[in-house]
Write an enzyme that holds these catalytic residues in place. Sequence first.
Site, PDB file in Angstrom:
ATOM      1  N   ALA A   1      37.270  -6.961  35.039  1.00  0.00           N
ATOM      2  CA  ALA A   1      37.618  -6.038  36.129  1.00  0.00           C
ATOM      3  C   ALA A   1      39.103  -5.708  36.082  1.00  0.00           C
ATOM      4  O   ALA A   1      39.937  -6.566  35.817  1.00  0.00           O
ATOM      5  CB  ALA A   1      37.280  -6.689  37.465  1.00  0.00           C
TER       6      ALA A   1
ATOM      7  N   GLY B   1      30.212  48.659  37.560  1.00  0.00           N
ATOM      8  CA  GLY B   1      30.691  48.707  38.947  1.00  0.00           C
ATOM      9  C   GLY B   1      31.581  47.527  39.300  1.00  0.00           C
ATOM     10  O   GLY B   1      31.580  46.489  38.641  1.00  0.00           O
TER      11      GLY B   1
ATOM     12  N   ARG C   1      31.363  44.970  47.744  1.00  0.00           N
ATOM     13  CA  ARG C   1      30.862  44.127  48.837  1.00  0.00           C
ATOM     14  C   ARG C   1      30.919  42.631  48.512  1.00  0.00           C
ATOM     15  O   ARG C   1      30.758  41.794  49.389  1.00  0.00           O
ATOM     16  CB  ARG C   1      29.426  44.549  49.181  1.00  0.00           C
TER      17      ARG C   1
ATOM     18  N   ARG D   1      34.629  11.185  31.481  1.00  0.00           N
ATOM     19  CA  ARG D   1      35.331  12.462  31.303  1.00  0.00           C
ATOM     20  C   ARG D   1      35.169  12.995  29.885  1.00  0.00           C
ATOM     21  O   ARG D   1      34.662  12.305  29.001  1.00  0.00           O
ATOM     22  CB  ARG D   1      36.791  12.292  31.710  1.00  0.00           C
TER      23      ARG D   1
HETATM   24  C1  UD1 Z   1      20.947  51.262  43.376  1.00  0.00           C
HETATM   25  C2  UD1 Z   1      19.985  52.445  43.517  1.00  0.00           C
HETATM   26  C3  UD1 Z   1      19.010  52.148  44.640  1.00  0.00           C
HETATM   27  C4  UD1 Z   1      18.281  50.860  44.370  1.00  0.00           C
HETATM   28  C5  UD1 Z   1      19.245  49.715  44.137  1.00  0.00           C
HETATM   29  C6  UD1 Z   1      18.488  48.486  43.649  1.00  0.00           C
HETATM   30  C7  UD1 Z   1      21.254  54.442  42.888  1.00  0.00           C
HETATM   31  C8  UD1 Z   1      21.929  55.681  43.381  1.00  0.00           C
HETATM   32  N1  UD1 Z   1      20.707  53.651  43.805  1.00  0.00           N
HETATM   33  O1  UD1 Z   1      21.702  51.217  44.582  1.00  0.00           O
HETATM   34  O2  UD1 Z   1      18.066  53.211  44.758  1.00  0.00           O
HETATM   35  O3  UD1 Z   1      17.414  50.542  45.454  1.00  0.00           O
HETATM   36  O4  UD1 Z   1      20.213  50.064  43.123  1.00  0.00           O
HETATM   37  O5  UD1 Z   1      19.285  47.345  43.541  1.00  0.00           O
HETATM   38  O6  UD1 Z   1      21.196  54.241  41.709  1.00  0.00           O
HETATM   39  N2  UD1 Z   1      27.104  50.917  38.315  1.00  0.00           N
HETATM   40  C9  UD1 Z   1      27.804  51.407  37.227  1.00  0.00           C
HETATM   41  N3  UD1 Z   1      28.590  52.491  37.398  1.00  0.00           N
HETATM   42  C10 UD1 Z   1      28.708  53.142  38.579  1.00  0.00           C
HETATM   43  C11 UD1 Z   1      27.977  52.637  39.695  1.00  0.00           C
HETATM   44  C12 UD1 Z   1      27.179  51.519  39.528  1.00  0.00           C
HETATM   45  O7  UD1 Z   1      27.732  50.860  36.129  1.00  0.00           O
HETATM   46  O8  UD1 Z   1      29.426  54.155  38.632  1.00  0.00           O
HETATM   47  C13 UD1 Z   1      26.270  49.706  38.129  1.00  0.00           C
HETATM   48  C14 UD1 Z   1      26.717  48.526  38.968  1.00  0.00           C
HETATM   49  O9  UD1 Z   1      27.604  47.702  38.235  1.00  0.00           O
HETATM   50  C15 UD1 Z   1      25.397  47.826  39.287  1.00  0.00           C
HETATM   51  C16 UD1 Z   1      24.358  48.920  39.199  1.00  0.00           C
HETATM   52  O10 UD1 Z   1      24.955  50.019  38.550  1.00  0.00           O
HETATM   53  O11 UD1 Z   1      25.104  46.835  38.313  1.00  0.00           O
HETATM   54  C17 UD1 Z   1      23.839  49.343  40.573  1.00  0.00           C
HETATM   55  O12 UD1 Z   1      24.930  49.827  41.341  1.00  0.00           O
HETATM   56  P1  UD1 Z   1      25.034  49.548  42.907  1.00  0.00           P
HETATM   57  O13 UD1 Z   1      26.274  50.208  43.388  1.00  0.00           O
HETATM   58  O14 UD1 Z   1      24.826  48.139  43.214  1.00  0.00           O
HETATM   59  O15 UD1 Z   1      23.778  50.421  43.434  1.00  0.00           O
HETATM   60  P2  UD1 Z   1      23.001  50.240  44.797  1.00  0.00           P
HETATM   61  O16 UD1 Z   1      23.792  50.845  45.898  1.00  0.00           O
HETATM   62  O17 UD1 Z   1      22.549  48.854  44.962  1.00  0.00           O
HETATM   63 CA    CA Z   2      22.879  46.993  43.800  1.00  0.00          CA
END
Ligand code: UD1
Ligand code: CA
Length: 459
Positions: free
Chosen positions: A379, A11, A15, A332
């Site tokens: 110094a 991801g 935010r 350094r």
């Molecule tokens: C997710 C969970 C939520 C949980 C929360 C805990 C889902 C739908 N929801 O929500 O229930 O309470 O985590 O922290 O799973 N990522 C990918 N590919 C994507 C989307 C996300 O690799 O397409 C990865 C992100 O990099 C991240 C993780 O998945 O490390 C979680 O994604 P994020 O978008 O933060 O999920 P939350 O909305 O927090």
């Molecule tokens: Ca998350």
Amino acid sequence: MTNYAIILAAGKGTRMKSDLPKVLHKVAGISMVEHVFRSVGAIEPAKTVTIVGHKAELVEQVLAGQTDFARQTEQLGTGHAVMMAEPALEGLTGQTLVIAGDTPLITGESLKNLIDFHVNHKNIATILTAEAEDPFGYGRIVRNEQDEVLKIVEQKDASDFEKQIREINTGTYVFDNARLFEALKNINTDNAQGEYYITDVISIFRQNGEKVGAYTLKDFDESLGVNDRVALATAEEIMRRRINKEHMVNGVSFQDPASTYIDIDVEIAPEVRLEANVTLKGKSKIGRASHLTNGTYIVDSILGEHTVITNSMIEESEVADAVTIGPYAHIRPGSHLAQAVHVGNFVEVKGSSLGERTKAGHLTYIGNSEVGSDVNFGAGTITVNYDGQNKYKTLIGDNVFVGSNSTIIAPVSLGDNSLIGAGSTINKDVPADAIALGRGRQVNKEDYAKRLPHHPVNK
Ligand code: UD1
Ligand code: CA
């Protein structure tokens, strides 16, 4: 039974409002995804697949050689991300841990407990959950009257009633490996965010009458999911408490642990005393019974025993036993200070070695120099190592005395036991045992001051 692991790290982390992928933001000196990777190590997975996508190369660099990677070219949701691991894990028998790369506080011990719970209960899926005081933003665990887990509902999809639920999904799960990829074929994007949710496999398993459970963390702190910089600072604070507590248990004294900032890989020997506002970064090591006062900032450096560092900065350098530095000194990169060296206030040392008991007490710059033992810098000594284009070396033997306010223009060498007269500009080699004077002679003009208007005879 064999364990496998999938780490979700594709991801963007919108935010965070950052150019850096979210999981590469650091907590106590290492990225969040490295924290997760280290904790996952506790379950000794036969194979770990890290899902990368947004700025994949950057994430791959951080974990290179330690995990397999699978690319998720479009971030269509956490469920879609897990699907990307199928080629690497299909056909394998065992259980697969799925964990988000943005939960840096989950410990290896909790992951082990989760796996044990899953295996002992013969579940198809087990969710790692926690009780949140403020569950906003997390997926909620919906249970029936028998307290069985029915499904996970996301914040954005939750009814008002479901929003009251305080048991949250940490984003970590264990699944039967084969069943996981089967169930993923049946998830869709029919939800508020139009994404494939990994959480949807839970209700799919339930509908098929499979055994689903939840293991609840005792400590909510572990479950923190970092989605923005507010949570990042919270994670840092919690991690700091853990790190500092461990050092205290190991015999390190803190004046104020809440304002002492120590990266996770720093090593500190017992009997070290740390005053407030000390920062120790990277792979620094602090030797036994050293005393670091308020404001000291040490990066990737190794300190010996019984050193005293007073409000000073040390970067990528080595400092031997009983060295005293500061206040307000700057060591350094590439410097080596031998035993019992003293570097005092407003002294900068860069890329230089100083032999045993050598002293530079005040207002001195030592750069690109090899200095012997028992040397005394007066110094205001400056080694002139740079002509605007190139850097040159200064070689100083043992037992040399450099008078105050001397300018030593490199490349040059000062032989053993030589003495440089105060105020000298030295640009020729000085032989051993010589005195070098490189300054204009003093001339006294008798009675000349009487010609000046301020002199009493003119008032
Ligand atoms: C997710 C969970 C939520 C949980 C929360 C805990 C889902 C739908 N929801 O929500 O229930 O309470 O985590 O922290 O799973 N990522 C990918 N590919 C994507 C989307 C996300 O690799 O397409 C990865 C992100 O990099 C991240 C993780 O998945 O490390 C979680 O994604 P994020 O978008 O933060 O999920 P939350 O909305 O927090
Ligand atoms: Ca998350």
